[in-house]
Motif scaffolding. Structure first.
Motif, PDB file in Angstrom:
ATOM      1  N   VAL A  27       0.816  -1.216   0.000  1.00  0.00           N
ATOM      2  CA  VAL A  27       0.000   0.000   0.000  1.00  0.00           C
ATOM      3  C   VAL A  27       0.851   1.268   0.000  1.00  0.00           C
ATOM      4  O   VAL A  27       0.365   2.339  -0.336  1.00  0.00           O
ATOM      5  CB  VAL A  27      -1.005   0.040   1.173  1.00  0.00           C
ATOM      6  CG1 VAL A  27      -2.011  -1.083   1.047  1.00  0.00           C
ATOM      7  CG2 VAL A  27      -0.303  -0.029   2.511  1.00  0.00           C
ATOM      8  N   ALA A  28       2.128   1.154   0.370  1.00  0.00           N
ATOM      9  CA  ALA A  28       3.020   2.324   0.358  1.00  0.00           C
ATOM     10  C   ALA A  28       4.465   1.851   0.373  1.00  0.00           C
ATOM     11  O   ALA A  28       4.782   0.760   0.851  1.00  0.00           O
ATOM     12  CB  ALA A  28       2.753   3.218   1.560  1.00  0.00           C
ATOM     13  N   ARG A  29       5.328   2.715  -0.170  1.00  0.00           N
ATOM     14  CA  ARG A  29       6.764   2.438  -0.210  1.00  0.00           C
ATOM     15  C   ARG A  29       7.481   3.766  -0.026  1.00  0.00           C
ATOM     16  O   ARG A  29       7.089   4.759  -0.633  1.00  0.00           O
ATOM     17  CB  ARG A  29       7.103   1.847  -1.567  1.00  0.00           C
ATOM     18  CG  ARG A  29       8.205   0.848  -1.533  1.00  0.00           C
ATOM     19  CD  ARG A  29       8.455   0.255  -2.917  1.00  0.00           C
ATOM     20  NE  ARG A  29       8.067  -1.136  -2.894  1.00  0.00           N
ATOM     21  CZ  ARG A  29       7.297  -1.720  -3.767  1.00  0.00           C
ATOM     22  NH1 ARG A  29       6.799  -1.050  -4.763  1.00  0.00           N
ATOM     23  NH2 ARG A  29       7.016  -2.985  -3.670  1.00  0.00           N
ATOM     24  N   LEU A  30       8.514   3.787   0.814  1.00  0.00           N
ATOM     25  CA  LEU A  30       9.283   5.015   1.020  1.00  0.00           C
ATOM     26  C   LEU A  30      10.770   4.703   0.887  1.00  0.00           C
ATOM     27  O   LEU A  30      11.340   4.020   1.752  1.00  0.00           O
ATOM     28  CB  LEU A  30       9.013   5.626   2.401  1.00  0.00           C
ATOM     29  CG  LEU A  30       9.852   6.854   2.742  1.00  0.00           C
ATOM     30  CD1 LEU A  30       9.430   8.051   1.888  1.00  0.00           C
ATOM     31  CD2 LEU A  30       9.760   7.199   4.216  1.00  0.00           C
ATOM     32  N   PRO A  31      11.422   5.199  -0.171  1.00  0.00           N
ATOM     33  CA  PRO A  31      12.884   5.118  -0.229  1.00  0.00           C
ATOM     34  C   PRO A  31      13.442   6.091   0.817  1.00  0.00           C
ATOM     35  O   PRO A  31      13.086   7.265   0.826  1.00  0.00           O
ATOM     36  CB  PRO A  31      13.222   5.585  -1.645  1.00  0.00           C
ATOM     37  CG  PRO A  31      11.929   5.544  -2.395  1.00  0.00           C
ATOM     38  CD  PRO A  31      10.848   5.754  -1.387  1.00  0.00           C
TER      39      PRO A  31
END
Length: 127
Positions: A27-31
């Motif tokens: 549902v979400a990804r943060l580099p």
């Protein structure tokens, strides 16, 4: 390519946070390019989650120490679950990424440099 574009392209990642729902869908990804990282529902958070069981600023993840990070549970009534342990508001604990964290109805996973990743899978061959 401008100097700004070149610098952005060469920004080194220090981690990757991934969020999954109960069914396992991403549902979400943060580099992550720097620490600390705040996770919550508020727009002031670095990783904004859409779950009513997550506080505005639910937790803070601080710089890794070799193979783990330090998580501080912020102002939340639901806490953070790590395996069978429920960490309440104000708790601080080490997270090496071996277990996902549970926030509300979501699971949070971290990848840090040097962590092993699964081998590439072969595509199925057509008959």
């Amino acid at each position: 390519m401008s100097d700004g574009d070149n610098a952005a392209r060469h920004t080194r990642l220090v981690g990757l946070l991934e969020v999954f729902d109960r069914g396992g869908a991403t549902v979400a990804r943060l580099p992550v390019t720097g620490w600390p990282v705040i996770v919550g529902r508020a727009l002031s958070a670095d990783l904004v989650l859409d779950d009513g069981h997550v506080a505005a600023e639910h937790l803070r993840i601080d710089a890794p120490h070799s193979d783990h990070t330090v998580v501080t549970v912020l102002n939340t009534i639901n806490g953070v679950r790590q395996g069978k342990v429920l960490h309440p508001s104000g708790a601080q604990f080490e997270w090496n990424g071996e277990e996902d964290l549970e926030l509300g109805r979501l699971r949070l996973r971290i990848r840090l440099p040097g962590m092993p990743i699964a081998a590439e899978q072969a595509l199925p061959r057509s008959p």
